[in-house]
Design an enzyme around this catalytic site. Structure first.
Site, PDB file in Angstrom:
ATOM      1  N   ASP A 110      92.312  96.961  88.795  1.00 47.70           N
ATOM      2  CA  ASP A 110      92.702  95.712  89.270  1.00 47.70           C
ATOM      3  C   ASP A 110      92.658  95.335  90.776  1.00 47.70           C
ATOM      4  O   ASP A 110      93.487  96.544  91.314  1.00 47.70           O
ATOM      5  CB  ASP A 110      93.909  95.828  88.461  1.00 47.70           C
ATOM      6  CG  ASP A 110      93.548  95.213  86.905  1.00 47.70           C
ATOM      7  OD1 ASP A 110      92.975  95.229  86.409  1.00 47.70           O
ATOM      8  OD2 ASP A 110      94.719  95.669  85.743  1.00 47.70           O
ATOM      9  N   ASP A 124      89.398  89.800  83.835  1.00 50.11           N
ATOM     10  CA  ASP A 124      90.475  89.581  83.425  1.00 50.11           C
ATOM     11  C   ASP A 124      90.526  87.773  83.241  1.00 50.11           C
ATOM     12  O   ASP A 124      90.609  87.363  82.086  1.00 50.11           O
ATOM     13  CB  ASP A 124      91.637  89.786  84.020  1.00 50.11           C
ATOM     14  CG  ASP A 124      91.889  91.440  83.300  1.00 50.11           C
ATOM     15  OD1 ASP A 124      91.502  91.839  82.600  1.00 50.11           O
ATOM     16  OD2 ASP A 124      92.848  92.130  84.774  1.00 50.11           O
TER      17      ASP A 124
END
Length: 153
Positions: A110, A124
Protein backbone atom coordinates in the site's frame (compact mmCIF):
# COMPACT_ATOMS: atom_id res chain seq x y z
CA UNK A 1 -13.33 -6.15 -23.99
CA UNK A 2 -13.75 -5.97 -20.20
CA UNK A 3 -10.76 -8.22 -19.64
CA UNK A 4 -8.62 -5.46 -21.18
CA UNK A 5 -9.77 -3.07 -18.45
CA UNK A 6 -8.90 -5.67 -15.81
CA UNK A 7 -5.43 -6.05 -17.34
CA UNK A 8 -4.91 -2.26 -17.44
CA UNK A 9 -5.89 -1.97 -13.76
CA UNK A 10 -3.66 -4.90 -12.86
CA UNK A 11 -0.73 -3.43 -14.82
CA UNK A 12 -1.12 0.03 -13.25
CA UNK A 13 -1.31 -1.56 -9.81
CA UNK A 14 1.75 -3.76 -10.31
CA UNK A 15 3.89 -1.03 -11.92
CA UNK A 16 3.16 1.50 -9.16
CA UNK A 17 3.84 -1.08 -6.44
CA UNK A 18 7.09 -2.06 -8.17
CA UNK A 19 8.37 1.52 -8.15
CA UNK A 20 7.36 2.07 -4.54
CA UNK A 21 9.20 -1.09 -3.46
CA UNK A 22 12.22 -0.28 -5.60
CA UNK A 23 12.64 3.31 -4.41
CA UNK A 24 11.43 3.17 -0.80
CA UNK A 25 11.88 1.25 2.41
CA UNK A 26 8.82 0.20 4.45
CA UNK A 27 7.28 3.15 6.32
CA UNK A 28 9.21 5.71 4.24
CA UNK A 29 6.93 8.60 3.35
CA UNK A 30 7.29 11.20 0.62
CA UNK A 31 5.05 14.25 0.92
CA UNK A 32 3.38 15.13 -2.38
CA UNK A 33 1.12 17.74 -0.75
CA UNK A 34 2.45 18.16 2.77
CA UNK A 35 0.06 16.90 5.47
CA UNK A 36 -2.58 16.10 2.84
CA UNK A 37 -1.22 13.46 0.44
CA UNK A 38 1.93 11.39 0.82
CA UNK A 39 3.39 8.33 -0.84
CA UNK A 40 3.94 6.05 2.17
CA UNK A 41 5.17 2.47 1.72
CA UNK A 42 3.24 0.08 3.97
CA UNK A 43 3.25 -3.72 3.97
CA UNK A 44 -0.34 -4.65 4.83
CA UNK A 45 -0.85 -8.24 6.03
CA UNK A 46 -4.57 -7.64 6.62
CA UNK A 47 -7.50 -6.36 4.61
CA UNK A 48 -9.04 -2.90 4.45
CA UNK A 49 -7.90 -0.75 7.38
CA UNK A 50 -5.44 -3.58 8.22
CA UNK A 51 -8.21 -5.66 9.81
CA UNK A 52 -7.48 -9.34 10.43
CA UNK A 53 -3.72 -8.84 10.17
CA UNK A 54 -1.75 -11.94 9.31
CA UNK A 55 -4.66 -13.89 7.79
CA UNK A 56 -2.82 -14.22 4.46
CA UNK A 57 -4.24 -17.65 3.54
CA UNK A 58 -7.80 -16.49 4.26
CA UNK A 59 -7.50 -13.38 2.09
CA UNK A 60 -5.72 -15.26 -0.68
CA UNK A 61 -8.48 -17.88 -0.69
CA UNK A 62 -11.21 -15.22 -0.77
CA UNK A 63 -9.42 -13.43 -3.63
CA UNK A 64 -9.13 -16.66 -5.62
CA UNK A 65 -12.83 -17.43 -5.09
CA UNK A 66 -13.91 -13.91 -6.09
CA UNK A 67 -11.65 -14.00 -9.14
CA UNK A 68 -13.01 -17.38 -10.26
CA UNK A 69 -16.63 -16.30 -9.74
CA UNK A 70 -16.17 -13.12 -11.76
CA UNK A 71 -14.38 -14.94 -14.57
CA UNK A 72 -17.11 -17.63 -14.60
CA UNK A 73 -19.87 -15.00 -14.75
CA UNK A 74 -18.11 -13.05 -17.49
CA UNK A 75 -17.68 -16.21 -19.61
CA UNK A 76 -21.01 -17.91 -18.89
CA UNK A 77 -23.29 -14.87 -19.07
CA UNK A 78 -22.52 -12.30 -21.76
CA UNK A 79 -22.60 -8.86 -20.17
CA UNK A 80 -25.05 -6.58 -21.97
CA UNK A 81 -24.84 -3.56 -19.69
CA UNK A 82 -21.54 -1.73 -20.19
CA UNK A 83 -21.45 -0.34 -16.65
CA UNK A 84 -21.85 -3.85 -15.21
CA UNK A 85 -18.93 -5.11 -17.29
CA UNK A 86 -16.79 -2.16 -16.22
CA UNK A 87 -17.61 -2.71 -12.54
CA UNK A 88 -16.83 -6.41 -12.71
CA UNK A 89 -13.60 -5.74 -14.60
CA UNK A 90 -12.53 -3.24 -11.93
CA UNK A 91 -13.15 -5.71 -9.10
CA UNK A 92 -11.38 -8.47 -11.04
CA UNK A 93 -8.29 -6.37 -11.83
CA UNK A 94 -8.02 -5.15 -8.24
CA UNK A 95 -8.58 -8.57 -6.68
CA UNK A 96 -5.89 -10.12 -8.86
CA UNK A 97 -3.45 -7.29 -8.09
CA UNK A 98 -3.76 -7.76 -4.34
CA UNK A 99 -3.79 -11.56 -4.70
CA UNK A 100 -0.45 -11.48 -6.52
CA UNK A 101 1.04 -9.44 -3.66
CA UNK A 102 -0.29 -11.84 -1.02
CA UNK A 103 1.08 -14.86 -2.84
CA UNK A 104 4.46 -13.28 -3.65
CA UNK A 105 5.21 -11.40 -0.44
CA UNK A 106 2.71 -12.44 2.22
CA UNK A 107 1.41 -8.86 2.34
CA UNK A 108 -0.12 -6.22 0.09
CA UNK A 109 1.92 -3.17 -0.92
CA UNK A 110 0.00 0.00 0.00
CA UNK A 111 1.27 3.50 -0.69
CA UNK A 112 -1.49 6.09 -1.31
CA UNK A 113 -1.67 8.03 1.95
CA UNK A 114 -4.21 10.82 2.41
CA UNK A 115 -3.33 11.12 6.10
CA UNK A 116 -6.97 10.95 7.25
CA UNK A 117 -7.52 7.47 5.84
CA UNK A 118 -5.56 4.21 6.01
CA UNK A 119 -2.92 3.78 3.30
CA UNK A 120 -4.20 1.97 0.17
CA UNK A 121 -3.26 1.19 -3.44
CA UNK A 122 -4.67 1.23 -6.99
CA UNK A 123 -6.11 -2.28 -6.65
CA UNK A 124 -8.03 -1.17 -3.55
CA UNK A 125 -9.43 1.82 -5.47
CA UNK A 126 -10.62 -0.42 -8.30
CA UNK A 127 -12.23 -2.90 -5.91
CA UNK A 128 -14.05 -0.20 -3.94
CA UNK A 129 -15.29 1.74 -6.97
CA UNK A 130 -16.31 -1.46 -8.80
CA UNK A 131 -18.13 -2.76 -5.73
CA UNK A 132 -19.96 0.55 -5.23
CA UNK A 133 -21.11 0.47 -8.87
CA UNK A 134 -22.28 -3.14 -8.46
CA UNK A 135 -24.13 -2.24 -5.25
CA UNK A 136 -25.85 0.64 -7.03
CA UNK A 137 -26.87 -1.58 -9.95
CA UNK A 138 -28.20 -4.30 -7.66
CA UNK A 139 -30.09 -1.81 -5.50
CA UNK A 140 -31.70 0.22 -8.27
CA UNK A 141 -32.30 -2.23 -11.09
CA UNK A 142 -35.83 -2.44 -12.43
CA UNK A 143 -36.54 -6.15 -11.92
CA UNK A 144 -34.68 -9.39 -11.17
CA UNK A 145 -32.46 -10.31 -14.08
CA UNK A 146 -32.41 -6.76 -15.41
CA UNK A 147 -29.86 -4.06 -14.86
CA UNK A 148 -31.96 -1.22 -16.20
CA UNK A 149 -32.77 1.76 -14.04
CA UNK A 150 -36.33 2.03 -12.64
CA UNK A 151 -36.73 5.25 -14.62
CA UNK A 152 -35.85 3.65 -17.97
CA UNK A 153 -38.47 1.62 -19.81
Amino acid sequence: MYIILSIVILAADMVTKYFVQRKMEPYDSIPVIKNIFHITYVQNTGAAFSILKGKIFFFAAVSVIITLIIIFIMIKYPIKEKILGIAMAMVLGGAVGNLIDRLRYGYVVDFLDFRIWPVFNIADCAIVVGTLILAYLITFRAEPGSLQSKNRR
